[in-house]
Design an enzyme around this catalytic site. Structure first.
Site, PDB file in Angstrom:
ATOM      1  N   SER A  71       0.832  -1.213   0.000  1.00 54.21           N
ATOM      2  CA  SER A  71       0.000   0.000   0.000  1.00 54.21           C
ATOM      3  C   SER A  71       0.863   1.257   0.000  1.00 54.21           C
ATOM      4  O   SER A  71       1.946   1.279   0.597  1.00 54.21           O
ATOM      5  CB  SER A  71      -0.875  -0.010   1.253  1.00 54.21           C
ATOM      6  OG  SER A  71      -1.415   1.274   1.492  1.00 54.21           O
ATOM      7  N   TYR A  80      -2.270   5.421  -4.275  1.00 51.27           N
ATOM      8  CA  TYR A  80      -3.349   6.382  -4.045  1.00 51.27           C
ATOM      9  C   TYR A  80      -2.971   7.622  -4.817  1.00 51.27           C
ATOM     10  O   TYR A  80      -1.808   8.054  -4.779  1.00 51.27           O
ATOM     11  CB  TYR A  80      -3.479   6.720  -2.558  1.00 51.27           C
ATOM     12  CG  TYR A  80      -4.293   5.720  -1.775  1.00 51.27           C
ATOM     13  CD1 TYR A  80      -5.546   5.313  -2.212  1.00 51.27           C
ATOM     14  CD2 TYR A  80      -3.813   5.187  -0.576  1.00 51.27           C
ATOM     15  CE1 TYR A  80      -6.296   4.399  -1.482  1.00 51.27           C
ATOM     16  CE2 TYR A  80      -4.556   4.281   0.158  1.00 51.27           C
ATOM     17  CZ  TYR A  80      -5.799   3.889  -0.303  1.00 51.27           C
ATOM     18  OH  TYR A  80      -6.547   3.000   0.414  1.00 51.27           O
ATOM     19  N   THR A 123      -5.804   2.521  -6.929  1.00 51.41           N
ATOM     20  CA  THR A 123      -7.063   2.416  -6.176  1.00 51.41           C
ATOM     21  C   THR A 123      -7.957   3.605  -6.506  1.00 51.41           C
ATOM     22  O   THR A 123      -7.555   4.759  -6.365  1.00 51.41           O
ATOM     23  CB  THR A 123      -6.771   2.341  -4.672  1.00 51.41           C
ATOM     24  OG1 THR A 123      -6.032   1.132  -4.441  1.00 51.41           O
ATOM     25  CG2 THR A 123      -8.050   2.304  -3.852  1.00 51.41           C
ATOM     26  N   LYS A 167      -8.346  -0.819  -9.272  1.00 51.00           N
ATOM     27  CA  LYS A 167      -9.006  -1.440  -8.112  1.00 51.00           C
ATOM     28  C   LYS A 167     -10.124  -0.550  -7.568  1.00 51.00           C
ATOM     29  O   LYS A 167      -9.949   0.666  -7.445  1.00 51.00           O
ATOM     30  CB  LYS A 167      -7.950  -1.637  -7.013  1.00 51.00           C
ATOM     31  CG  LYS A 167      -8.476  -2.139  -5.678  1.00 51.00           C
ATOM     32  CD  LYS A 167      -7.323  -2.460  -4.741  1.00 51.00           C
ATOM     33  CE  LYS A 167      -7.786  -3.033  -3.430  1.00 51.00           C
ATOM     34  NZ  LYS A 167      -8.261  -2.035  -2.473  1.00 51.00           N
ATOM     35  N   HIS A 206     -13.593  -2.038  -1.344  1.00 52.06           N
ATOM     36  CA  HIS A 206     -12.605  -1.691  -0.320  1.00 52.06           C
ATOM     37  C   HIS A 206     -12.905  -2.412   1.001  1.00 52.06           C
ATOM     38  O   HIS A 206     -12.684  -1.896   2.088  1.00 52.06           O
ATOM     39  CB  HIS A 206     -12.605  -0.175  -0.096  1.00 52.06           C
ATOM     40  CG  HIS A 206     -11.251   0.414   0.173  1.00 52.06           C
ATOM     41  ND1 HIS A 206     -10.515   1.052  -0.783  1.00 52.06           N
ATOM     42  CD2 HIS A 206     -10.498   0.492   1.306  1.00 52.06           C
ATOM     43  CE1 HIS A 206      -9.381   1.501  -0.261  1.00 52.06           C
ATOM     44  NE2 HIS A 206      -9.343   1.164   1.012  1.00 52.06           N
TER      45      HIS A 206
HETATM   46  C1  LIG Z   1      -7.125  -2.420   7.494  1.00 54.13           C
HETATM   47  C2  LIG Z   1      -7.302  -2.231   6.036  1.00 54.13           C
HETATM   48  C3  LIG Z   1      -6.535  -1.270   5.374  1.00 54.13           C
HETATM   49  C4  LIG Z   1      -6.660  -1.119   3.996  1.00 54.13           C
HETATM   50  N1  LIG Z   1      -5.838  -0.238   3.337  1.00 54.13           N
HETATM   51  C5  LIG Z   1      -5.892  -0.158   1.988  1.00 54.13           C
HETATM   52  C6  LIG Z   1      -4.952   0.635   1.276  1.00 54.13           C
HETATM   53  O1  LIG Z   1      -4.068   1.251   1.845  1.00 54.13           O
HETATM   54  N2  LIG Z   1      -5.066   0.684  -0.077  1.00 54.13           N
HETATM   55  C7  LIG Z   1      -6.053   0.006  -0.765  1.00 54.13           C
HETATM   56  O2  LIG Z   1      -6.134   0.091  -1.992  1.00 54.13           O
HETATM   57  N3  LIG Z   1      -6.923  -0.769  -0.100  1.00 54.13           N
HETATM   58  C8  LIG Z   1      -6.859  -0.882   1.235  1.00 54.13           C
HETATM   59  N4  LIG Z   1      -7.713  -1.705   1.897  1.00 54.13           N
HETATM   60  C9  LIG Z   1      -8.683  -2.514   1.127  1.00 54.13           C
HETATM   61  C10 LIG Z   1      -8.056  -3.845   0.724  1.00 54.13           C
HETATM   62  O3  LIG Z   1      -7.079  -3.669  -0.260  1.00 54.13           O
HETATM   63  C11 LIG Z   1      -9.107  -4.805   0.180  1.00 54.13           C
HETATM   64  O4  LIG Z   1      -9.833  -4.170  -0.836  1.00 54.13           O
HETATM   65  C12 LIG Z   1     -10.058  -5.313   1.261  1.00 54.13           C
HETATM   66  O5  LIG Z   1      -9.381  -5.570   2.455  1.00 54.13           O
HETATM   67  C13 LIG Z   1     -10.751  -6.582   0.799  1.00 54.13           C
HETATM   68  O6  LIG Z   1     -11.682  -6.995   1.739  1.00 54.13           O
HETATM   69  P1  LIG Z   1     -11.407  -8.139   2.843  1.00 54.13           P
HETATM   70  O7  LIG Z   1     -10.639  -7.474   3.922  1.00 54.13           O
HETATM   71  O8  LIG Z   1     -12.786  -8.506   3.246  1.00 54.13           O
HETATM   72  O9  LIG Z   1     -10.626  -9.231   2.182  1.00 54.13           O
HETATM   73  C14 LIG Z   1      -7.603  -1.886   3.275  1.00 54.13           C
HETATM   74  C15 LIG Z   1      -8.362  -2.842   3.955  1.00 54.13           C
HETATM   75  C16 LIG Z   1      -8.214  -3.023   5.307  1.00 54.13           C
HETATM   76  C17 LIG Z   1      -9.023  -4.077   5.994  1.00 54.13           C
END
Ligand SMILES: Cc1cc2nc3c(=O)[nH]c(=O)nc-3n(C[C@H](O)[C@H](O)[C@H](O)COP(=O)(O)O)c2cc1C
Length: 387
Positions: free
Chosen positions: A107, A130, A156, A252, A276
């Site tokens: 990330s 981002y 994203t 994404k 997300h």
């Molecule tokens: C704690 C946390 C932080 C996240 N941070 C980012 C991020 O920095 N960039 C991003 O594109 N998605 C981020 N996401 C989304 C994840 O990439 C992903 O889309 C999501 O976790 C998928 O769902 P799941 O947790 O049910 O598998 C984050 C998700 C979580 C749970």
């Protein structure tokens, strides 16, 4: 040592070992958390077929995502602040993914920097971007990912502004945590986490601090990120970023067939059907429900991946059977990391691989590439038109 048989076991250990503000940051969705809940419950509505008297020998889960070989169609999703779930978290997760033969996505909002992760791994990883208002910083960030030989850029699109998660506001989420009476009381019960954190120097946002003018420490960072994400992002800017990167691009955060068609027009190697993990638009449909209409809108012209709600190999199988070429896990690997560091991420991947392998065999298939819609039973109207 506890016997770990499923992702829920890792989740329980994660909760016990990690400070509340970081566990809550992981285990929450925005506003009412409806989309967060439905991401998982909608998977339960799909059933797997059970076939018998089919030769189950010689099974394989190997396939490709954007032309890159993967030992199973599961990548680690980009997760911000991973290095707060466990000291040096991004490096540990990237190493586990590398050994397992699945992609790791770093990330923008990671604790360990791009260079740091590259230095501690031996295979290319993917970098998640981002889009920021500060164009100089954005260009340098893309160049840094290129210099680190990242093999895909994941842009994203569903976080131009931040969805509200109540717990983060109530817990006063920050990296590193600010010391208040309640965080101190919590940290006293999480001493092994604290000891490991004291031993590492990686406690701020590694891709940002020291790389952005005027941000030399993390104290002004919250303010900076709130101001810096680009709310004016549009398809033209995405095209410009794509040109700058000049390599494999994954878009994404697509949840709507019309956006999927736009993504296809811009040209990308894959799209990720994602909300997300229910952290942005609360009330949006689950990713697994959104998948079918999106697949129909783009046909075979672009690779379609999916995340949000995957907690088991059965979920991966369902997504692949519905037509996803690859999937991503977010919380499932973070639970492993928070529970047991690198070994915990490996454990999470092993759990999912085992579940995927056995469930696929029960549907009468031996090769993940042969899994199609006829491996599942989908209730009528599951992906029906929402008007
Ligand atoms: C704690 C946390 C932080 C996240 N941070 C980012 C991020 O920095 N960039 C991003 O594109 N998605 C981020 N996401 C989304 C994840 O990439 C992903 O889309 C999501 O976790 C998928 O769902 P799941 O947790 O049910 O598998 C984050 C998700 C979580 C749970």
């Amino acid at each position: 040592m506890p016997v770990i048989t499923c992702i829920d076991d890792l989740k329980r250990l994660h909760k016990r070992r990690t400070p509340r503000m970081f566990y809550d940051y992981c285990e929450s969705g925005s506003w009412t958390e409806q989309t967060f809940r439905e991401n998982t419950s909608d998977f339960e509505d799909i059933r797997l077929r059970q076939r018998v008297a089919v030769d189950m020998t010689g099974r394989t889960l190997e396939t490709e995502m954007i032309g890159q070989k993967v030992s199973m169609p599961v990548a680690l999703a980009p997760v911000g602040l991973t290095g707060m779930q466990c000291a040096d978290g991004e490096i540990k997760a990237a190493r586990a993914a590398e050994k397992f033969g699945v992609p790791f996505t770093l990330s923008t909002m990671s604790i360990c920097s791009i260079e740091d992760v590259a230095e501690h791994t031996s295979k290319p990883f993917w970098f998640q971007l981002y889009t920021m208002k500060d164009q100089d910083y954005l260009k340098r960030l893309i160049q840094r990912a290129k210099d680190a030989k990242c093999s895909a850029l994941v842009i994203t699109l569903d976080l131009q502004i931040l969805g509200q998660r109540h717990k983060d506001l109530k817990n006063g989420l920050s990296a590193p945590p600010k010391l208040t009476p309640s965080t101190i009381a919590d940290l006293m019960t999480k001493w092994s986490w604290g000891l490991e954190m004291l031993r590492t120097k990686r406690r701020g946002f590694g891709n940002i601090v020291g790389h952005v003018k005027g941000v030399e420490d993390t104290s002004r960072l919250g303010e900076w990120t709130a101001q810096q994400f680009d709310p004016a992002l549009d398809w033209k800017k995405i095209e410009e970023i794509k040109t700058l990167w000049d390599g494999p691009v994954i878009l994404k955060g697509i949840l709507d067939p019309e956006d999927a068609v736009m993504a296809q027009k811009v040209g990308c190697d894959a799209i990720v059907v994602s909300n997300h993990g229910g952290r942005q638009q609360d009330g949006a449909i689950s990713s697994i429900r959104a998948l079918d209409p999106i697949l129909q809108s783009v046909g075979d012209d672009v690779e379609v991946h999916l995340d949000s709600g995957i907690r088991s190999g059965q979920d991966v199988l369902k997504a692949v059977a519905m037509g996803a070429k690859g999937t991503y896990i977010g919380r499932a690997f973070v639970h492993g990391l928070g529970a047991q560091g690198e070994a915990g991420v490996t454990k999470a991947l092993e759990v999912i691989r085992n579940e995927l392998d056995i469930s696929m065999a029960f549907t009468g298939r031996r090769d993940i590439k042969d899994v199609t819609r006829d491996s599942i039973l989908v209730p009528e109207g599951f992906s029906g038109t929402w008007v």
